[in-house]
Design a protein around this motif. Structure first.
Motif, PDB file in Angstrom:
ATOM      1  N   LEU A  11      16.051  44.294 -14.222  1.00 15.57           N
ATOM      2  CA  LEU A  11      17.382  44.765 -13.646  1.00 15.57           C
ATOM      3  C   LEU A  11      17.886  44.146 -12.238  1.00 15.57           C
ATOM      4  N   ARG A  12      16.792  43.614 -11.742  1.00 14.37           N
ATOM      5  CA  ARG A  12      17.016  42.909 -10.388  1.00 14.37           C
ATOM      6  C   ARG A  12      18.038  41.625 -10.603  1.00 14.37           C
ATOM      7  N   LYS A  13      19.134  41.624  -9.586  1.00 10.14           N
ATOM      8  CA  LYS A  13      20.262  40.851  -9.455  1.00 10.14           C
ATOM      9  C   LYS A  13      19.555  39.411  -9.620  1.00 10.14           C
ATOM     10  N   ALA A  14      18.847  38.807  -8.625  1.00 12.12           N
ATOM     11  CA  ALA A  14      18.081  37.646  -8.735  1.00 12.12           C
ATOM     12  C   ALA A  14      17.015  37.575  -9.293  1.00 12.12           C
ATOM     13  N   SER A  15      16.834  38.465 -10.416  1.00 10.41           N
ATOM     14  CA  SER A  15      15.761  38.107 -11.482  1.00 10.41           C
ATOM     15  C   SER A  15      15.204  36.882 -11.536  1.00 10.41           C
ATOM     16  N   PHE A  16      14.111  36.496 -11.624  1.00 10.59           N
ATOM     17  CA  PHE A  16      13.436  35.298 -12.296  1.00 10.59           C
ATOM     18  C   PHE A  16      13.703  35.035 -13.671  1.00 10.59           C
ATOM     19  N   ASN A  17      13.425  36.410 -14.389  1.00 12.04           N
ATOM     20  CA  ASN A  17      13.545  36.179 -15.969  1.00 12.04           C
ATOM     21  C   ASN A  17      15.105  36.203 -16.377  1.00 12.04           C
ATOM     22  N   ALA A  18      16.292  36.872 -15.480  1.00 13.24           N
ATOM     23  CA  ALA A  18      17.526  36.726 -15.952  1.00 13.24           C
ATOM     24  C   ALA A  18      17.841  35.130 -15.534  1.00 13.24           C
ATOM     25  N   GLY A  19      17.399  34.608 -14.626  1.00 12.82           N
ATOM     26  CA  GLY A  19      17.721  33.161 -14.198  1.00 12.82           C
ATOM     27  C   GLY A  19      17.024  32.245 -15.104  1.00 12.82           C
ATOM     28  N   LEU A  20      15.901  32.761 -15.827  1.00 10.63           N
ATOM     29  CA  LEU A  20      15.271  31.815 -16.871  1.00 10.63           C
ATOM     30  C   LEU A  20      16.168  31.911 -18.143  1.00 10.63           C
ATOM     31  N   LEU A  21      16.669  33.026 -18.578  1.00  8.56           N
ATOM     32  CA  LEU A  21      17.505  33.352 -19.618  1.00  8.56           C
ATOM     33  C   LEU A  21      19.005  32.640 -19.432  1.00  8.56           C
ATOM     34  N   ARG A  22      19.475  32.448 -18.146  1.00  9.42           N
ATOM     35  CA  ARG A  22      20.840  31.872 -18.040  1.00  9.42           C
ATOM     36  C   ARG A  22      20.178  30.378 -18.146  1.00  9.42           C
ATOM     37  N   ALA A  23      19.275  29.813 -17.746  1.00 14.93           N
ATOM     38  CA  ALA A  23      18.942  28.465 -17.734  1.00 14.93           C
ATOM     39  C   ALA A  23      18.804  27.997 -19.261  1.00 14.93           C
ATOM     40  N   ALA A  24      18.135  28.842 -20.031  1.00 16.87           N
ATOM     41  CA  ALA A  24      18.137  28.539 -21.412  1.00 16.87           C
ATOM     42  C   ALA A  24      19.199  28.552 -22.031  1.00 16.87           C
ATOM     43  N   MET A  25      19.898  29.338 -21.858  1.00 13.17           N
ATOM     44  CA  MET A  25      21.408  29.393 -22.438  1.00 13.17           C
ATOM     45  C   MET A  25      22.290  28.038 -22.175  1.00 13.17           C
ATOM     46  N   ALA A  32      22.306  25.759 -32.337  1.00  8.01           N
ATOM     47  CA  ALA A  32      21.793  26.974 -31.911  1.00  8.01           C
ATOM     48  C   ALA A  32      22.950  27.244 -30.725  1.00  8.01           C
ATOM     49  N   THR A  33      23.084  28.728 -30.727  1.00  3.40           N
ATOM     50  CA  THR A  33      23.884  29.387 -29.760  1.00  3.40           C
ATOM     51  C   THR A  33      22.819  30.608 -29.021  1.00  3.40           C
ATOM     52  N   LEU A  34      22.651  30.732 -27.713  1.00  6.08           N
ATOM     53  CA  LEU A  34      22.165  31.754 -27.194  1.00  6.08           C
ATOM     54  C   LEU A  34      22.913  32.617 -26.473  1.00  6.08           C
ATOM     55  N   GLU A  35      23.005  33.801 -26.594  1.00  2.85           N
ATOM     56  CA  GLU A  35      23.695  34.905 -26.110  1.00  2.85           C
ATOM     57  C   GLU A  35      22.734  35.787 -25.462  1.00  2.85           C
ATOM     58  N   ALA A  36      23.158  36.302 -24.138  1.00  5.20           N
ATOM     59  CA  ALA A  36      22.490  36.975 -23.512  1.00  5.20           C
ATOM     60  C   ALA A  36      22.896  38.562 -23.623  1.00  5.20           C
ATOM     61  N   GLY A  37      21.785  39.524 -23.823  1.00  5.67           N
ATOM     62  CA  GLY A  37      21.915  40.754 -24.004  1.00  5.67           C
ATOM     63  C   GLY A  37      21.454  41.512 -22.836  1.00  5.67           C
ATOM     64  N   SER A  38      21.759  42.824 -22.629  1.00  3.67           N
ATOM     65  CA  SER A  38      21.614  43.216 -21.230  1.00  3.67           C
ATOM     66  C   SER A  38      20.936  44.771 -21.507  1.00  3.67           C
ATOM     67  N   ILE A  39      19.862  45.062 -20.676  1.00  4.22           N
ATOM     68  CA  ILE A  39      19.271  46.452 -20.772  1.00  4.22           C
ATOM     69  C   ILE A  39      19.846  47.190 -19.701  1.00  4.22           C
ATOM     70  N   SER A  40      20.675  46.633 -19.000  1.00  6.10           N
ATOM     71  CA  SER A  40      21.496  47.520 -17.836  1.00  6.10           C
ATOM     72  C   SER A  40      22.334  48.683 -18.558  1.00  6.10           C
ATOM     73  N   GLY A  41      22.188  49.661 -17.888  1.00  2.00           N
ATOM     74  CA  GLY A  41      22.809  50.965 -18.277  1.00  2.00           C
ATOM     75  C   GLY A  41      22.100  51.657 -19.253  1.00  2.00           C
ATOM     76  N   LEU A 161      17.050  28.569 -11.918  1.00  2.00           N
ATOM     77  CA  LEU A 161      16.005  27.529 -11.810  1.00  2.00           C
ATOM     78  C   LEU A 161      16.451  26.258 -11.309  1.00  2.00           C
ATOM     79  N   THR A 162      15.508  25.954 -10.481  1.00  2.00           N
ATOM     80  CA  THR A 162      15.862  24.577  -9.791  1.00  2.00           C
ATOM     81  C   THR A 162      14.906  23.648  -9.991  1.00  2.00           C
ATOM     82  N   ASP A 163      13.774  23.923 -10.686  1.00  2.00           N
ATOM     83  CA  ASP A 163      12.685  22.977 -10.940  1.00  2.00           C
ATOM     84  C   ASP A 163      13.132  22.023 -12.152  1.00  2.00           C
ATOM     85  N   GLU A 164      13.101  20.881 -11.904  1.00  2.19           N
ATOM     86  CA  GLU A 164      13.383  19.879 -13.569  1.00  2.19           C
ATOM     87  C   GLU A 164      12.192  20.100 -14.389  1.00  2.19           C
ATOM     88  N   THR A 165      10.926  19.905 -13.863  1.00  3.97           N
ATOM     89  CA  THR A 165       9.936  20.074 -14.887  1.00  3.97           C
ATOM     90  C   THR A 165      10.170  21.344 -15.731  1.00  3.97           C
TER      91      THR A 165
END
Length: 184
Positions: A11-25, A32-41, A161-165
């Protein structure tokens, strides 16, 4: 077209995993399409609340996304060598009523990936998800594994996510999972 749903377990605003999801999208392959779901609320599960008030709207929205998805990606943090309680709680709500489990989870392709500040990535959290996924009757994808360790060195302060590798590894992971989903 494979429709994928990704859920970040933080739920953290600057979450690494939310960032990983955004990058994956951004890196979802053609076809393929990738949509984000949320556990917030999503509140803590309480059977009395469920009986009195029904399924909360945040849970209903996530259930609708899951029902229309061909595959599910769990972007899991690792807390105290296991999966986060808040993430497991969200999945528990998705199984209510229990009669929805087969239609939402039964045979659904699922992959688990994650990022953590620790040196082992999210290996223990990913392993902790396996009995849950088995119980729900999902079809886990075991062909790829993505464990992002020392996440603070590959994400910026806003959780991007800032790392190219790591981006390349993520793109390969998402492409592999999308192919698995499309081939089922």
């Amino acid at each position: 077209m494979a429709r994928l749903l990704g859920i970040s377990g933080s739920l953290r605003k600057a979450s690494f995993n939310a960032g990983l999801l955004r990058a994956a999208m951004e890196l979802a392959p053609d076809g393929a399409t990738l949509e984000a779901g949320s556990i917030s609320g999503i509140p803590l599960y309480n059977g009395d609340d469920e009986r009195e008030h029904g399924i909360p709207s945040a849970v209903q929205a996530l259930k609708q996304q899951l029902a229309t998805a061909d595959g599910l990606l769990l972007f899991t943090p690792e807390y105290n060598n296991s999966l986060p309680g808040v993430f497991k709680n969200a999945i528990d709500w998705l199984t209510r009523p229990a009669s929805d489990i087969p239609s939402l989870f039964g045979g659904k392709p699922v992959a688990v990936l994650g990022a953590s500040p620790g040196g082992f990535g999210t290996i223990l959290a990913q392993d902790a998800w396996l009995p849950v996924l088995r119980t729900l009757g999902t079809k886990p994808w075991f062909e790829g594994r993505l464990l992002v360790s020392r996440a603070q060195s590959v994400f910026d302060a806003e959780g991007n996510l800032t790392d190219e590798t790591t981006r390349q590894r993520l793109a390969q992971f998402i492409a592999g999972f999308a192919a698995f989903v499309a081939g089922r």
